[in-house]
Design an enzyme around this catalytic site. Structure first.
Site, short mmCIF file in Angstrom:
data_model
loop_
_atom_site.label_atom_id
_atom_site.label_comp_id
_atom_site.label_asym_id
_atom_site.label_seq_id
_atom_site.Cartn_x
_atom_site.Cartn_y
_atom_site.Cartn_z
N ARG A 64 47.26 49.71 26.84
CA ARG A 64 45.94 50.35 26.92
C ARG A 64 44.96 49.63 25.99
O ARG A 64 43.82 49.37 26.33
CB ARG A 64 46.00 51.84 26.57
CG ARG A 64 44.62 52.45 26.54
CD ARG A 64 44.51 53.98 26.43
NE ARG A 64 45.68 54.68 25.98
CZ ARG A 64 46.05 54.82 24.70
NH1 ARG A 64 45.31 54.30 23.73
NH2 ARG A 64 47.14 55.47 24.38
N TYR A 94 21.81 53.68 41.10
CA TYR A 94 23.01 53.83 41.94
C TYR A 94 23.41 55.31 41.96
O TYR A 94 23.48 55.96 40.91
CB TYR A 94 24.14 52.97 41.35
CG TYR A 94 25.46 53.16 42.04
CD1 TYR A 94 25.67 52.66 43.32
CD2 TYR A 94 26.49 53.84 41.42
CE1 TYR A 94 26.87 52.84 43.97
CE2 TYR A 94 27.71 54.02 42.06
CZ TYR A 94 27.89 53.52 43.34
OH TYR A 94 29.09 53.71 43.97
C1 LIG Z 1 29.16 50.19 43.34
C2 LIG Z 1 28.21 50.23 42.21
C3 LIG Z 1 28.52 50.89 41.02
C4 LIG Z 1 29.81 51.68 40.84
O1 LIG Z 1 30.92 50.86 40.86
P1 LIG Z 1 32.39 51.37 41.33
O2 LIG Z 1 33.20 50.16 41.13
O3 LIG Z 1 32.24 51.79 42.76
O4 LIG Z 1 32.74 52.50 40.44
C5 LIG Z 1 27.60 50.84 39.99
N1 LIG Z 1 26.42 50.19 40.13
C6 LIG Z 1 26.08 49.57 41.28
C7 LIG Z 1 24.77 48.89 41.36
C8 LIG Z 1 26.95 49.56 42.36
O5 LIG Z 1 26.60 48.95 43.49
#
Ligand SMILES: *Cc1c(COP(=O)(O)O)cnc(C)c1O
Length: 390
Positions: free
Chosen positions: A45, A97
């Protein structure tokens, strides 16, 4: 900005065996000679040699002090918010997002952190909300799905005056197009799921910090909360990054051709691609992204209905209908019913996500094949439309 030579030769040859590919250290613990006497690793970890290669590589590519690999992009975002305490405030880009919005609003607001959402394409807007309680200014550039671009340097100058940290979600640009830490940001985060890994075969998140002090704080949180990326996914992400430069260059060149094609289609209403001079933030994008604009395009239809969008997204062959983006295979999605379904319609419309908005993620297929694919979907759109008798 990141040459493929630089990328490939920032990945070390295994010092123990000479293996040119990074070994996967699939282990939970490391044997110690005496209590506390070890080879730099004690428990997986806290640290893992495969993860360390990925973390060091990201620090190098983003020109930061240290990198940290997490299980997902959201786990990476979560680790940064944990720098804050109850009573602190965040100023965030309004077109954020959806998953970050959910985390901020439904988890951290409850714990006493206040978030203000503003349109950061005009940096001055931040001044309305930033105050002595503001710890973070959180931006994405370009944003999802309407590809708004914010001036990172300008915003960094504002955050410095208020002693706040500037965090940039660099998922859409990748370090190939944009290096926020060089423009004044303090922390960069990535969904490694997208361009970094690049093959739609895993989920991952990365944080890169600019200073030693921030590195120590994120390291503490990473170990304390434990949302780390496993060694196998670290290996796959490293392997993906080896071709990041090639992929992003090709995807950007293709997207520009596709965007130019779409700009001539009579069925298209709004078209969002930062590489087109007609895009609202084209000048900033040109300066900030070195004249390369990425593989994502969004557009709405003149027939601004969900039905028209559904007809379109179900009549392509190469563009597969799926959430996510940035992989070698082209994807498309209908944000109103997919990525942005949880955003209330009014709020969605006001941020430019129309009912018929369609988002394309150009893969590494040939541009002419992708354009022919879209041409077919436009043809199907015409057929599906009832003919009105005069
Ligand atoms: C997909 C995405 C995230 C989140 O990422 P995950 O790997 O799906 O948890 C955050 N920011 C942006 C701009 C994204 O496109």
């Amino acid at each position: 900005m990141c040459s493929t030579t630089e990328i490939l030769h920032s990945i070390p040859v295994d010092p123990l065996t000479g293996s040119i590919s990074v070994p996967v250290y699939q282990t939970s613990t490391f044997v110690q000679e005496a209590p506390g006497v070890n080879k730099g690793f004690d428990y997986a970890r806290s640290n893992n040699p495969t993860r360390k290669v990925l973390e060091d590589l990201m620090a190098k590519l983003e020109n930061g002090h240290s990198g940290f690999a997490f299980a997902t992009g959201l786990a990476a975002i979560d680790s940064v918010i944990k720098l804050l305490s109850a009573g602190d405030e965040i100023v965030a880009v309004d077109d954020i997002y959806g998953g970050a919005y959910r985390l901020f609003t439904h988890v951290y607001e409850k714990l006493g952190i206040k978030i203000h959402y503003v349109d950061t394409t005009d940096a001055e807007n931040i001044l309305e909300y930033i105050n002595d309680k503001t710890r973070l200014v959180w931006i994405e550039s370009p944003t999802n799905p309407t590809l708004k671009v914010s001036d990172i340097r300008k915003i960094a100058n504002i955050t410095k005056c208020f002693n706040a940290l500037l965090v940039v979600d660099n998922t859409f640009a990748s370090p190939v197009l944009q290096k926020p830490l060089e423009l004044g940001a303090d922390i960069v985060i990535h969904s490694g799921t997208k361009y970094l890994a690049g093959h739609s075969d895993l989920v991952a998140g990365l944080v890169v910090t600019k200073t030693e002090e921030l590195s120590e704080r994120i390291k503490f949180i990473q170990n304390a909360s434990g949302g780390i990326l496993g060694p196998w996914d670290c290996f796959l992400t490293i392997r993906g990054i080896e071709t990041l430069g090639l992929r992003v260059e090709k995807q950007s060149a293709t997207a520009l051709k596709v965007a130019q094609y779409l700009s001539h289609r009579p069925e298209v209403d709004q078209l969002y691609y930062p590489g087109l001079p007609s895009h609202k933030n084209h000048k900033v994008a040109k300066k900030q992204q070195n004249g390369v604009y990425g593989g994502i395009i969004s557009f709405s239809l003149i027939d601004d209905t969900q039905d028209a969008a559904v007809s379109f997204v179900t009549n392509t062959k190469y563009f597969k209908l799926a959430e996510s983006l940035g992989g070698v295979k082209s994807l498309l999605c209908h944000p109103a019913q997919m990525t942005h379904a949880s955003v209330p319609r009014e709020k969605r419309l006001s941020s430019g996500v129309q009912d018929s908005l369609i988002r394309l993620s150009c893969g590494i297929e040939d541009a002419e094949h992708l354009i022919a694919d879209l041409e077919n979907a436009f043809r199907a759109l015409k057929k599906s439309k009832p003919v009105v008798a005069v």
